[in-house]
Motif scaffolding. Structure first.
Motif, short mmCIF file in Angstrom:
data_model
loop_
_atom_site.label_atom_id
_atom_site.label_comp_id
_atom_site.label_asym_id
_atom_site.label_seq_id
_atom_site.Cartn_x
_atom_site.Cartn_y
_atom_site.Cartn_z
N ASN A 56 0.84 -1.19 0.00
CA ASN A 56 0.00 0.00 0.00
C ASN A 56 0.89 1.25 0.00
O ASN A 56 0.96 2.00 0.97
N VAL A 57 1.57 1.47 -1.11
CA VAL A 57 2.61 2.49 -1.20
C VAL A 57 2.06 3.89 -0.96
O VAL A 57 2.58 4.63 -0.12
N SER A 58 1.03 4.27 -1.68
CA SER A 58 0.58 5.66 -1.61
C SER A 58 0.05 6.03 -0.23
O SER A 58 0.41 7.08 0.31
N ASP A 59 -0.78 5.18 0.37
CA ASP A 59 -1.35 5.51 1.68
C ASP A 59 -0.28 5.56 2.77
O ASP A 59 -0.27 6.47 3.60
N PHE A 60 0.61 4.58 2.76
CA PHE A 60 1.62 4.57 3.82
C PHE A 60 2.71 5.62 3.61
O PHE A 60 3.25 6.17 4.58
N TYR A 61 3.02 5.96 2.36
CA TYR A 61 3.99 7.04 2.15
C TYR A 61 3.38 8.37 2.61
O TYR A 61 4.06 9.18 3.23
N ARG A 62 2.10 8.57 2.34
CA ARG A 62 1.41 9.77 2.82
C ARG A 62 1.41 9.79 4.35
O ARG A 62 1.68 10.82 4.97
N LEU A 63 1.13 8.65 4.96
CA LEU A 63 1.13 8.56 6.42
C LEU A 63 2.52 8.85 6.99
O LEU A 63 2.67 9.54 8.00
N HIS A 64 3.55 8.34 6.34
CA HIS A 64 4.93 8.63 6.74
C HIS A 64 5.16 10.14 6.75
O HIS A 64 5.67 10.69 7.73
N ARG A 65 4.80 10.82 5.68
CA ARG A 65 5.01 12.28 5.59
C ARG A 65 4.21 13.00 6.68
O ARG A 65 4.72 13.95 7.29
N GLN A 66 3.00 12.55 6.95
CA GLN A 66 2.18 13.18 8.00
C GLN A 66 2.83 13.02 9.37
O GLN A 66 2.89 13.96 10.14
N TRP A 67 3.30 11.80 9.65
CA TRP A 67 3.92 11.55 10.96
C TRP A 67 5.19 12.38 11.12
O TRP A 67 5.41 12.97 12.16
N ILE A 68 6.02 12.42 10.11
CA ILE A 68 7.28 13.15 10.20
C ILE A 68 7.00 14.65 10.37
O ILE A 68 7.61 15.30 11.23
N SER A 69 6.06 15.19 9.60
CA SER A 69 5.77 16.62 9.72
C SER A 69 5.14 16.96 11.07
O SER A 69 5.28 18.08 11.55
N ALA A 70 4.48 16.00 11.70
CA ALA A 70 3.89 16.21 13.03
C ALA A 70 4.88 15.90 14.16
O ALA A 70 4.52 16.00 15.33
N GLY A 71 6.11 15.51 13.80
CA GLY A 71 7.10 15.20 14.82
C GLY A 71 6.94 13.82 15.44
O GLY A 71 7.52 13.54 16.48
N ARG A 72 6.15 12.97 14.82
CA ARG A 72 5.96 11.60 15.32
C ARG A 72 6.99 10.69 14.69
O ARG A 72 7.39 10.89 13.54
N GLU A 73 7.40 9.69 15.43
CA GLU A 73 8.40 8.75 14.93
C GLU A 73 7.75 7.40 14.64
O GLU A 73 6.77 7.03 15.26
N HIS A 74 8.36 6.68 13.71
CA HIS A 74 7.95 5.29 13.44
C HIS A 74 9.23 4.47 13.23
O HIS A 74 10.32 5.02 13.11
#
Length: 117
Positions: A56-74
């Protein structure tokens, strides 16, 4: 690195092959998360320090960008398009990636399986 394999990418032969080579794997079924959102799955993988593997490339890449911009780590992500690689080729590329990276270097990082040929 430990892997969390989401429902899209979960193939029993891949899971069995990874585990037989000593790769710690948690699947969406193991975790009981089949009906959970992508965000909940990424949260579970992060909590268990697993790199998330998905088609699920598009959804998870978008989620990655959201988390990083919000200062969340994964704990990291490995993304690839569905039907791009056979199970054997996925296995080979995942093992190559695993041998070349560390849990620490994957933190907050996205790798595309296609780059590991």
């Amino acid at each position: 690195i430990k892997l969390y394999i989401d429902e899209d990418a979960m193939h029993s032969r891949l899971v069995t092959a990874l585990r037989s080579r000593g790769v710690p794997v948690i699947t969406v079924l193991d975790a009981g998360l089949t009906e959970k959102t992508d965000e909940e799955q990424l949260g579970f993988a992060t909590e268990h320090e697993c790199v998330l593997y998905t088609f699920n490339v598009s959804d998870f890449y978008r989620l990655h960008r959201q988390w990083i911009s919000a200062g969340r780590e994964h704990a990291g992500m490995i993304l690839t398009a569905q039907q791009r690689f056979s199970v054997g080729e996925q296995l080979r590329r995942i093992l190559h990636l695993r041998a070349s990276t560390t849990t620490l270097s994957m933190r907050n990082h996205v790798e595309f399986l296609g780059n590991w040929g």
